[in-house]
Design an enzyme around this catalytic site. Structure first.
Site, PDB file in Angstrom:
ATOM      1  N   GLY A 126      40.599   1.849 -23.713  1.00 20.82           N
ATOM      2  CA  GLY A 126      39.796   1.312 -24.800  1.00 20.82           C
ATOM      3  C   GLY A 126      39.136   0.003 -24.377  1.00 20.82           C
ATOM      4  O   GLY A 126      38.059   0.013 -23.817  1.00 20.82           O
ATOM      5  N   SER A 222      40.791   5.056 -17.928  1.00 18.97           N
ATOM      6  CA  SER A 222      39.772   4.207 -18.519  1.00 18.97           C
ATOM      7  C   SER A 222      40.198   2.739 -18.426  1.00 18.97           C
ATOM      8  O   SER A 222      40.466   2.238 -17.331  1.00 18.97           O
ATOM      9  CB  SER A 222      39.478   4.657 -19.952  1.00 18.97           C
ATOM     10  N   TYR A 223      40.300   2.021 -19.561  1.00 23.67           N
ATOM     11  CA  TYR A 223      40.716   0.619 -19.502  1.00 23.67           C
ATOM     12  C   TYR A 223      42.181   0.473 -19.098  1.00 23.67           C
ATOM     13  O   TYR A 223      42.640  -0.641 -18.821  1.00 23.67           O
ATOM     14  CB  TYR A 223      40.463  -0.085 -20.833  1.00 23.67           C
ATOM     15  N   ASP A 406      32.136  12.440 -14.795  1.00 23.20           N
ATOM     16  CA  ASP A 406      32.091  11.299 -15.710  1.00 23.20           C
ATOM     17  C   ASP A 406      31.043  10.304 -15.219  1.00 23.20           C
ATOM     18  O   ASP A 406      31.069   9.879 -14.068  1.00 23.20           O
ATOM     19  CB  ASP A 406      33.468  10.627 -15.746  1.00 23.20           C
ATOM     20  N   HIS A 458      35.626  12.185 -18.057  1.00 19.93           N
ATOM     21  CA  HIS A 458      36.348  10.926 -18.205  1.00 19.93           C
ATOM     22  C   HIS A 458      37.822  11.157 -18.517  1.00 19.93           C
ATOM     23  O   HIS A 458      38.687  10.401 -18.057  1.00 19.93           O
ATOM     24  CB  HIS A 458      35.693  10.111 -19.327  1.00 19.93           C
TER      25      HIS A 458
END
Length: 489
Positions: A126, A222-223, A406, A458
């Site tokens: 996020g 991701s984050y 992605d 992703h």
């Protein structure tokens, strides 16, 4: 010449890639973070990380946990299919009793000799997105949610086939995790998230003491390219001083945001190399854009904006996948693990907001969403590479993997970040196989294994569950993915 902030340029990116009917997802939240952070935010240093880890050790809260694991056991989930042969648990772990901060977890044991299997923690990114909604029920968990928003179906490629898997909603304010101190939601950041996740782990291991001696791995996407290395570092430093040693063996991060400069450059190079923008636009970006600078020229800003317009209205997180055009719930439709539904977020939000589901999960009544609005993320460093260097020197397993369709955190960004480390190659680039097909490509550096997953976006396990399982099996066994076709996963 007029100068514009690099992050203002990326704002145009986030506005252009939002999809019709879509709610904010973890890649959108990454855009928001980059835009909100100060251009003067200094990079992470090891002295900062060590000081924070030492503070964590000195102030870590540990509470009695006897009997709580049985209270957390899930009897059955609403809409659960027949044939479930593993135990599952969920509930809250207190990480700060004064603030009333509680982190929510969901844990699934392996159906096959769980006492001999490793323990794997999964974190979504996020920042502000749920590991329950994404990781557990759209990616690598044992269930997926049908389009009726009420029933579940089995994922035959779930990672608990080979490990005991723990999903954590972190920080407080994400999913079912909460704090009784509302200011906690306004001061979340990398430091507090690493600290709370560490305190969660040492308390969770008191609740499930049988797992204290198991090999422990941290994974995420991701984050979580920030979350996972920082948590690993916090564990390693605290292991030096605490009697509550965590048996950390390795980390694996997927489509991970690691470094701002290489990440941004990688996006635009990926667009051009995948025929999503013109030669002329790419030439302008190559000539006028310096992604290591705090500001960029107006020419660069216009060129990057044009690149994003030229790609058209596609799914930025899987450039070859269909978009969600009809998010409505559909009765009588059974999902398939072989055909990921791009509207799955909507089914998950309906499911986790059902009162009977929240009751079965031992969750507080909550207006649950995939991604939460954390008002001010205070301390996101522009690069996580110093921590990755430390982890390499610590000789734990370190894998970076990348779904190759992605465009938001593309394979080029991952390669550029790794290349800055100038690591010697131990095993040259080669294809690897899942079943009888090429699953992707792998290269082993001294200290890092880099793996691509062919045809994945992703969220790698959503789009390529079988290939993701093959990859994670290799990671857990400390071997490279298969070099030839085979009849496994």
């Amino acid at each position: 010449m007029k100068k514009l902030s690099l992050y203002a340029c990326l704002l145009k990116l986030s506005l252009l890639v939002l999809l019709p009917y879509s709610k904010a997802n973890q890649a959108d939240k990454l855009d928001e973070l980059i835009l909100s952070r100060s251009s003067k935010n200094p990079p992470l240093t090891l002295s900062w990380a060590e000081e924070e880890a030492l503070k964590t050790h000195s102030s870590a809260y540990v509470a009695p946990q006897e009997g709580l694991s049985q209270a957390d056991k899930i009897l059955t989930l609403p809409g659960q299919p027949y044939g479930v042969n593993f135990d599952q648990y969920s509930g809250y772990v207190t990480v700060d009793p004064v603030a009333g901060r509680e982190l929510f977890y969901y844990f699934v044991e392996s159906p096959y000799n769980p006492s001999t299997k490793p323990l794997v923690l999964w974190l979504n990114g996020g920042p502000g997105c749920s590991s329950l909604g994404y990781g557990a029920f759209e990616e690598l968990g044992p269930f997926r949610i049908n389009s009726d928003g009420k029933t579940l179906y089995l994922n035959k490629y779930a990672w608990n086939e080979v490990a005991n898997v723990l999903f954590l909603e972190s920080p407080a304010g994400v999913g079912f995790s909460y704090s009784n101190t509302t200011s906690d939601y306004e001061k979340a950041g990398d430091k507090s998230t690493a600290k709370d996740s560490y305190v969660f782990l040492i308390n969770w291991l008191e609740r499930f003491p049988q797992y204290k001696t198991h090999d422990f791995y941290i994974t995420g996407e991701s984050y979580a390219g920030h979350y996972v290395p920082q948590l690993a570092y916090t564990i390693l430093v605290n292991n030096k001083f605490s009697h509550q040693s965590i048996n950390l063996k390795g980390i694996a991060i997927g489509n991970a945001w690691i470094d701002d400069a290489t990440g941004s450059k990688g996006i635009f190079d990926y667009l051009w190399t995948h025929a999503l923008n013109s030669d002329q636009t790419h030439e302008l970006i190559e000539k006028y854009c310096d992604f290591t600078s705090e500001t960029i020229s107006e020419i660069c800003s216009n060129a990057t904006t044009r690149a994003l317009v030229e790609k058209g209205k596609i799914d930025f997180y899987n450039i070859y996948a269909p978009r969600c055009h009809d998010p409505s719930l559909k009765n009588g439709s059974t999902g398939s693990v072989y055909d990921f539904d791009p509207c799955s977020d909507y089914y998950g939000e309906a499911y986790f907001n059902r009162p009977e589901v929240q009751l079965a999960l031992h969750a507080k009544p909550t207006n649950w969403t995939h991604c939460s609005e954390l008002l001010d993320w205070n301390d996101s460093p522009t690069t996580i590479l110093p921590v990755i260097k430390y982890l390499i020197d610590s000789n734990i397993g370190l894998w970076i993997y990348s779904g190759d369709t992605d465009a938001r955190v593309p394979v080029t960004s991952s390669r550029y970040a790794i290349n800055t480390l100038k690591l010697p190659i131990q095993v040259p680039w080669r294809p690897w196989y899942s079943g009888n097909e090429v699953g992707g490509y792998v290269v082993k550096y001294k200290g890092i294994t880099f793996v691509t997953v062919r045809g994945a976006g992703h969220v790698v396990p959503s789009w390529q569950p079988a290939r993701a399982l093959t990859m994670i099996v290799s990671f857990l066994y400390g071997s490279l993915p298969p070099a030839s076709p085979w009849n496994g996963f």
